[in-house]
Design an enzyme around this catalytic site. Structure first.
Site, PDB file in Angstrom:
ATOM      1  N   PRO A 109       0.828  -1.208   0.000  1.00  0.00           N
ATOM      2  CA  PRO A 109       0.000   0.000   0.000  1.00  0.00           C
ATOM      3  C   PRO A 109       0.865   1.262   0.000  1.00  0.00           C
ATOM      4  O   PRO A 109       1.842   1.349   0.743  1.00  0.00           O
ATOM      5  CB  PRO A 109      -0.780  -0.122   1.309  1.00  0.00           C
ATOM      6  CG  PRO A 109      -0.702  -1.554   1.686  1.00  0.00           C
ATOM      7  CD  PRO A 109       0.604  -2.046   1.165  1.00  0.00           C
ATOM      8  N   GLU A 110       0.489   2.216  -0.845  1.00  0.00           N
ATOM      9  CA  GLU A 110       1.225   3.472  -0.876  1.00  0.00           C
ATOM     10  C   GLU A 110       0.364   4.573  -0.276  1.00  0.00           C
ATOM     11  O   GLU A 110      -0.732   4.315   0.219  1.00  0.00           O
ATOM     12  CB  GLU A 110       1.692   3.762  -2.301  1.00  0.00           C
ATOM     13  CG  GLU A 110       2.527   2.589  -2.811  1.00  0.00           C
ATOM     14  CD  GLU A 110       3.342   2.855  -4.061  1.00  0.00           C
ATOM     15  OE1 GLU A 110       3.584   4.014  -4.389  1.00  0.00           O
ATOM     16  OE2 GLU A 110       3.740   1.865  -4.701  1.00  0.00           O
ATOM     17  N   LYS A 139       2.617   6.932   5.028  1.00  0.00           N
ATOM     18  CA  LYS A 139       2.053   5.586   5.024  1.00  0.00           C
ATOM     19  C   LYS A 139       1.659   5.118   6.430  1.00  0.00           C
ATOM     20  O   LYS A 139       1.369   3.947   6.642  1.00  0.00           O
ATOM     21  CB  LYS A 139       3.056   4.612   4.404  1.00  0.00           C
ATOM     22  CG  LYS A 139       3.359   4.953   2.942  1.00  0.00           C
ATOM     23  CD  LYS A 139       4.074   3.816   2.275  1.00  0.00           C
ATOM     24  CE  LYS A 139       5.309   4.271   1.565  1.00  0.00           C
ATOM     25  NZ  LYS A 139       6.098   3.160   1.041  1.00  0.00           N
ATOM     26  N   ARG A 170      14.855  -2.185  -3.397  1.00  0.00           N
ATOM     27  CA  ARG A 170      13.478  -2.312  -3.860  1.00  0.00           C
ATOM     28  C   ARG A 170      13.519  -2.463  -5.371  1.00  0.00           C
ATOM     29  O   ARG A 170      14.539  -2.212  -6.004  1.00  0.00           O
ATOM     30  CB  ARG A 170      12.688  -1.051  -3.481  1.00  0.00           C
ATOM     31  CG  ARG A 170      12.806  -0.674  -2.006  1.00  0.00           C
ATOM     32  CD  ARG A 170      11.949  -1.533  -1.123  1.00  0.00           C
ATOM     33  NE  ARG A 170      10.540  -1.325  -1.428  1.00  0.00           N
ATOM     34  CZ  ARG A 170       9.811  -0.315  -0.961  1.00  0.00           C
ATOM     35  NH1 ARG A 170      10.341   0.570  -0.162  1.00  0.00           N
ATOM     36  NH2 ARG A 170       8.541  -0.216  -1.288  1.00  0.00           N
TER      37      ARG A 170
END
Ligand SMILES: [Zn+2]
Length: 301
Positions: free
Chosen positions: A2-3, A51, A256
């Site tokens: 989720p961003e 976040k 990432r």
């Protein structure tokens, strides 16, 4: 993962269900919080900060206001259910980490990555390090630009993912923003032609998506055409037809994935091994000696 836009929407949903209501019972299934009891406290508001999710609870006689801090990390979510319902099979019972029951609605935190309870006055210890929040009321392009350029040699994609620079971007918006700007994620931030314009672009992307479930960066809602680069490794670029690629960005152990089109986004890609790749989530081709732990995008040669 989720961003910022997903977290923002989660906060809004929780706020609509819980704000102004008394917690009748709570169940925090988290080792450090096993004995915490939030019953009798009113929920004041639920807000997002990058976040992070902050559920603020009123004080009670002799006790200070508290904030229940949660982070969704990789696979967490909050469900809002009618009090007394069983979740309708949308979630597993074993994944439940938090339950806040009010008369009408029950909020269920599922597979949360972080859960902690702090005095509201100490929230700064949790989120004070964050850069400007892309979806917060105080979004500040100038401050984000200052933080972005503080290390001019740093790769753009890595800097965008650093929540101390700006809060809310994950690998999806990083990849899409770099594509739309026509720069490689490995471009040193000091080489960006117009950092403020780039940050306004990132802000527009999240803001445009905060009210919808599907994340769209192309303006095209059709399946497979909703975004340009993220998770599209091995597929033709929607703009030029060149094969989209993926490589790792950032420093170990926090690398990432960064997806990019080598033609639309010229520049360095230092960890790309040049092998054929698959879209994220695609079934890796079976190989007798292939390791199950091997990322899908490296499983094909
Ligand atoms: Zn392209």
């Amino acid at each position: 993962m989720p961003e910022g836009d997903v977290v923002w929407r989660t906060a809004r949903r929780l706020h609509a269900a819980l704000a102004g209501r008394e917690v009748l019972s709570s169940d925090l299934r988290w080792p450090s919080l096993a004995t915490a009891d939030l019953s009798g406290r009113d929920v004041l508001e639920v807000v997002s900060a990058g976040k992070h999710l902050l559920t603020r609870l009123a004080g009670t006689a002799g006790e200070a206001p508290l904030t229940l801090h949660s982070h969704l990390r990789m696979e967490g979510s909050w469900y809002v259910e009618r009090t007394g319902s069983d979740g309708n099979g949308r979630r597993s019972a074993s994944g439940v980490r938090a339950v806040l029951v009010t008369a009408a609605w029950t909020a269920v935190g599922h597979r949360l990555g972080v859960l902690e309870l702090v005095p509201t006055a100490a929230e700064g210890d949790l989120v004070g390090h964050l850069g400007p929040d892309l979806l917060g009321p105080g979004w500040d392009t100038a401050e984000a630009r200052r933080r972005l350029l503080a290390a001019p040699g740093r790769a753009l994609g890595e800097a965008l993912l650093d929540q101390r620079v700006l809060a809310g971007v994950g690998t999806f918006y990083m990849a899409e923003a770099c594509f739309l700007a026509g720069v490689s994620p490995w471009t040193p931030v000091g080489d960006l032609p117009d950092p403020a314009a780039f940050l306004r672009l990132v802000h527009r992307l999240l803001d445009a998506n905060k009210d919808r479930v599907q994340q769209v960066t192309t303006g095209d809602l059709r399946r497979g055409r909703q975004n340009y680069a993220h998770a599209r490794s091995g597929l033709p670029c929607l703009r030029c037809g060149t094969t989209v690629r993926v490589a790792l960005i950032g420093r170990a152990p926090q690398e990432r994935t960064a997806f990019y089109c080598p033609r639309c986004q010229p520049g360095p890609a230092p960890t790309d091994d040049g092998r054929a790749q698959q879209p994220l989530g695609a079934q890796p081709r079976r190989r007798a000696h292939a390791s199950a732990a091997r990322p899908a995008y490296r499983a094909r040669r």
